[in-house]
Design a protein around this motif. Sequence first.
Motif, PDB file in Angstrom:
ATOM      1  N   LYS A 166      37.073  50.697  30.329  1.00 14.38           N
ATOM      2  CA  LYS A 166      37.259  51.884  29.488  1.00 14.38           C
ATOM      3  C   LYS A 166      38.263  51.609  28.372  1.00 14.38           C
ATOM      4  O   LYS A 166      38.213  52.247  27.311  1.00 14.38           O
ATOM      5  CB  LYS A 166      37.737  53.059  30.337  1.00 14.38           C
ATOM      6  CG  LYS A 166      36.662  53.653  31.242  1.00 14.38           C
ATOM      7  CD  LYS A 166      37.193  54.832  32.036  1.00 14.38           C
ATOM      8  CE  LYS A 166      36.120  55.421  32.936  1.00 14.38           C
ATOM      9  NZ  LYS A 166      36.650  56.560  33.751  1.00 14.38           N
ATOM     10  N   GLU A 167      39.184  50.667  28.611  1.00 15.50           N
ATOM     11  CA  GLU A 167      40.192  50.317  27.604  1.00 15.50           C
ATOM     12  C   GLU A 167      39.693  49.246  26.637  1.00 15.50           C
ATOM     13  O   GLU A 167      40.442  48.777  25.784  1.00 15.50           O
ATOM     14  CB  GLU A 167      41.464  49.830  28.295  1.00 15.50           C
ATOM     15  CG  GLU A 167      42.177  50.899  29.112  1.00 15.50           C
ATOM     16  CD  GLU A 167      42.735  52.021  28.251  1.00 15.50           C
ATOM     17  OE1 GLU A 167      43.065  51.757  27.073  1.00 15.50           O
ATOM     18  OE2 GLU A 167      42.824  53.171  28.750  1.00 15.50           O
ATOM     19  N   GLY A 168      38.433  48.839  26.780  1.00 11.13           N
ATOM     20  CA  GLY A 168      37.836  47.915  25.820  1.00 11.13           C
ATOM     21  C   GLY A 168      37.839  46.454  26.222  1.00 11.13           C
ATOM     22  O   GLY A 168      37.499  45.582  25.414  1.00 11.13           O
ATOM     23  N   TYR A 169      38.188  46.141  27.472  1.00 14.49           N
ATOM     24  CA  TYR A 169      38.196  44.756  27.936  1.00 14.49           C
ATOM     25  C   TYR A 169      36.860  44.405  28.602  1.00 14.49           C
ATOM     26  O   TYR A 169      36.175  45.272  29.142  1.00 14.49           O
ATOM     27  CB  TYR A 169      39.327  44.532  28.953  1.00 14.49           C
ATOM     28  CG  TYR A 169      40.703  44.704  28.364  1.00 14.49           C
ATOM     29  CD1 TYR A 169      41.436  43.606  27.922  1.00 14.49           C
ATOM     30  CD2 TYR A 169      41.282  45.971  28.260  1.00 14.49           C
ATOM     31  CE1 TYR A 169      42.700  43.767  27.384  1.00 14.49           C
ATOM     32  CE2 TYR A 169      42.544  46.140  27.721  1.00 14.49           C
ATOM     33  CZ  TYR A 169      43.244  45.032  27.287  1.00 14.49           C
ATOM     34  OH  TYR A 169      44.500  45.201  26.754  1.00 14.49           O
ATOM     35  N   ARG A 170      36.515  43.130  28.582  1.00 11.41           N
ATOM     36  CA  ARG A 170      35.403  42.631  29.375  1.00 11.41           C
ATOM     37  C   ARG A 170      35.977  42.164  30.701  1.00 11.41           C
ATOM     38  O   ARG A 170      36.839  41.287  30.730  1.00 11.41           O
ATOM     39  CB  ARG A 170      34.688  41.475  28.682  1.00 11.41           C
ATOM     40  CG  ARG A 170      33.992  41.852  27.380  1.00 11.41           C
ATOM     41  CD  ARG A 170      33.048  40.733  26.946  1.00 11.41           C
ATOM     42  NE  ARG A 170      32.469  40.994  25.635  1.00 11.41           N
ATOM     43  CZ  ARG A 170      32.921  40.459  24.507  1.00 11.41           C
ATOM     44  NH1 ARG A 170      33.950  39.633  24.530  1.00 11.41           N
ATOM     45  NH2 ARG A 170      32.351  40.734  23.352  1.00 11.41           N
ATOM     46  N   VAL A 171      35.523  42.727  31.792  1.00 11.67           N
ATOM     47  CA  VAL A 171      36.116  42.447  33.102  1.00 11.67           C
ATOM     48  C   VAL A 171      35.116  41.709  33.978  1.00 11.67           C
ATOM     49  O   VAL A 171      33.966  42.133  34.139  1.00 11.67           O
ATOM     50  CB  VAL A 171      36.567  43.750  33.800  1.00 11.67           C
ATOM     51  CG1 VAL A 171      37.227  43.432  35.148  1.00 11.67           C
ATOM     52  CG2 VAL A 171      37.546  44.516  32.907  1.00 11.67           C
ATOM     53  N   HIS A 172      35.578  40.600  34.573  1.00 15.34           N
ATOM     54  CA  HIS A 172      34.785  39.816  35.506  1.00 15.34           C
ATOM     55  C   HIS A 172      35.484  39.842  36.862  1.00 15.34           C
ATOM     56  O   HIS A 172      36.700  40.027  36.949  1.00 15.34           O
ATOM     57  CB  HIS A 172      34.638  38.384  34.995  1.00 15.34           C
ATOM     58  CG  HIS A 172      34.204  38.314  33.562  1.00 15.34           C
ATOM     59  ND1 HIS A 172      32.888  38.312  33.170  1.00 15.34           N
ATOM     60  CD2 HIS A 172      34.942  38.274  32.411  1.00 15.34           C
ATOM     61  CE1 HIS A 172      32.817  38.256  31.843  1.00 15.34           C
ATOM     62  NE2 HIS A 172      34.048  38.245  31.359  1.00 15.34           N
ATOM     63  N   GLU A 173      34.727  39.638  37.924  1.00 14.78           N
ATOM     64  CA  GLU A 173      35.271  39.796  39.273  1.00 14.78           C
ATOM     65  C   GLU A 173      35.083  38.541  40.115  1.00 14.78           C
ATOM     66  O   GLU A 173      34.123  37.788  39.922  1.00 14.78           O
ATOM     67  CB  GLU A 173      34.590  40.965  39.995  1.00 14.78           C
ATOM     68  CG  GLU A 173      34.721  42.318  39.343  1.00 14.78           C
ATOM     69  CD  GLU A 173      33.988  43.373  40.148  1.00 14.78           C
ATOM     70  OE1 GLU A 173      34.329  43.554  41.340  1.00 14.78           O
ATOM     71  OE2 GLU A 173      33.068  44.002  39.588  1.00 14.78           O
ATOM     72  N   ALA A 174      36.016  38.348  41.066  1.00 15.38           N
ATOM     73  CA  ALA A 174      35.899  37.289  42.066  1.00 15.38           C
ATOM     74  C   ALA A 174      36.650  37.737  43.309  1.00 15.38           C
ATOM     75  O   ALA A 174      37.704  38.383  43.208  1.00 15.38           O
ATOM     76  CB  ALA A 174      36.459  35.978  41.545  1.00 15.38           C
ATOM     77  N   GLN A 175      36.119  37.398  44.482  1.00 16.02           N
ATOM     78  CA  GLN A 175      36.767  37.833  45.715  1.00 16.02           C
ATOM     79  C   GLN A 175      37.569  36.713  46.386  1.00 16.02           C
ATOM     80  O   GLN A 175      38.310  36.956  47.328  1.00 16.02           O
ATOM     81  CB  GLN A 175      35.739  38.369  46.706  1.00 16.02           C
ATOM     82  CG  GLN A 175      34.765  37.327  47.249  1.00 16.02           C
ATOM     83  CD  GLN A 175      33.802  37.930  48.256  1.00 16.02           C
ATOM     84  OE1 GLN A 175      33.748  39.155  48.424  1.00 16.02           O
ATOM     85  NE2 GLN A 175      33.038  37.078  48.938  1.00 16.02           N
ATOM     86  N   ASP A 176      37.421  35.476  45.876  1.00 18.92           N
ATOM     87  CA  ASP A 176      38.185  34.362  46.436  1.00 18.92           C
ATOM     88  C   ASP A 176      38.276  33.247  45.397  1.00 18.92           C
ATOM     89  O   ASP A 176      37.765  33.375  44.277  1.00 18.92           O
ATOM     90  CB  ASP A 176      37.558  33.852  47.734  1.00 18.92           C
ATOM     91  CG  ASP A 176      36.087  33.466  47.571  1.00 18.92           C
ATOM     92  OD1 ASP A 176      35.668  33.154  46.435  1.00 18.92           O
ATOM     93  OD2 ASP A 176      35.361  33.486  48.573  1.00 18.92           O
ATOM     94  N   GLY A 177      38.920  32.140  45.786  1.00 24.64           N
ATOM     95  CA  GLY A 177      39.119  31.039  44.856  1.00 24.64           C
ATOM     96  C   GLY A 177      37.826  30.408  44.373  1.00 24.64           C
ATOM     97  O   GLY A 177      37.690  30.055  43.197  1.00 24.64           O
ATOM     98  N   GLU A 178      36.859  30.268  45.267  1.00 25.16           N
ATOM     99  CA  GLU A 178      35.586  29.658  44.878  1.00 25.16           C
ATOM    100  C   GLU A 178      34.887  30.467  43.801  1.00 25.16           C
ATOM    101  O   GLU A 178      34.427  29.916  42.788  1.00 25.16           O
ATOM    102  CB  GLU A 178      34.680  29.518  46.104  1.00 25.16           C
ATOM    103  CG  GLU A 178      33.356  28.834  45.801  1.00 25.16           C
ATOM    104  CD  GLU A 178      32.482  28.671  47.027  1.00 25.16           C
ATOM    105  OE1 GLU A 178      31.342  28.188  46.890  1.00 25.16           O
ATOM    106  OE2 GLU A 178      32.950  29.043  48.132  1.00 25.16           O
TER     107      GLU A 178
END
Length: 236
Positions: free
Chosen positions: A24-36
């Motif tokens: 909502k603040e204009g960033y592109r957000v990517h996700e990861a749940q662990d180091g791999e």
Amino acid sequence: MAYNVLVVDDEAVIRARLKGYFEKEGYRVHEAQDGEQMWNEFNRQHIDLVMLDINLPGVDGLSLARELRSRSDVGIILVTGRDEAIDKIIGLEMGADDYVTKPFELRELLVRVKNLLWRMSLVKKAEKAVVEQLDQKDDEIAFDNYVLELNSRKLRYGDELIKLTKAEFELLAAFALHPQQVLSRERLMQQTSHRNQDVNDRTIDVIIRRLRNKLDAELFVTVHGEGYLFSASVDG
């Protein structure tokens, strides 16, 4: 231009909360749940900043921060549920730029992200100035049987090659370019690529401690209340 932010946390609720807020603040957000998953995302695209939880399954966040810093100048904000000072200190020594403690306010985290990205932009300008300053000097600076090779970014002691991190080299180069002068921590920070404005003193102290361990410790004189002085006589 939208910044790419990578959220690394094993709690799906936290990832979703951060993703929704920062998008909502204009960033592109990517996700990861662990180091791999983090490395998969990191290697797949350009990432500007990583929000990294310390308590991850498998490889912990502190180890990941250290490896990230060895590979990249990406911004790193550690997220921890612990409020112990030693964790914060270790995190900064591992190469993190900032940290927040759970539970955190999203608005506070947003401010920290904005400030870090802003400081990173200033660092690029500072790096360019340092390179231009080094280019104006001869390739080598000699002091106390050490030879600092500016273009190749190497330090030699006789036939021995002393390995330096990027931050250590930049700080040593700043000292060698300003011998016998008292340099404040703020000025030293401007000469290096390290970015954390909130922990300037601690960051500089950590780097100087590492330099004292690798070189003659007496070269770096603490001037209480003012900063540090490089005591060597420099040729170059």
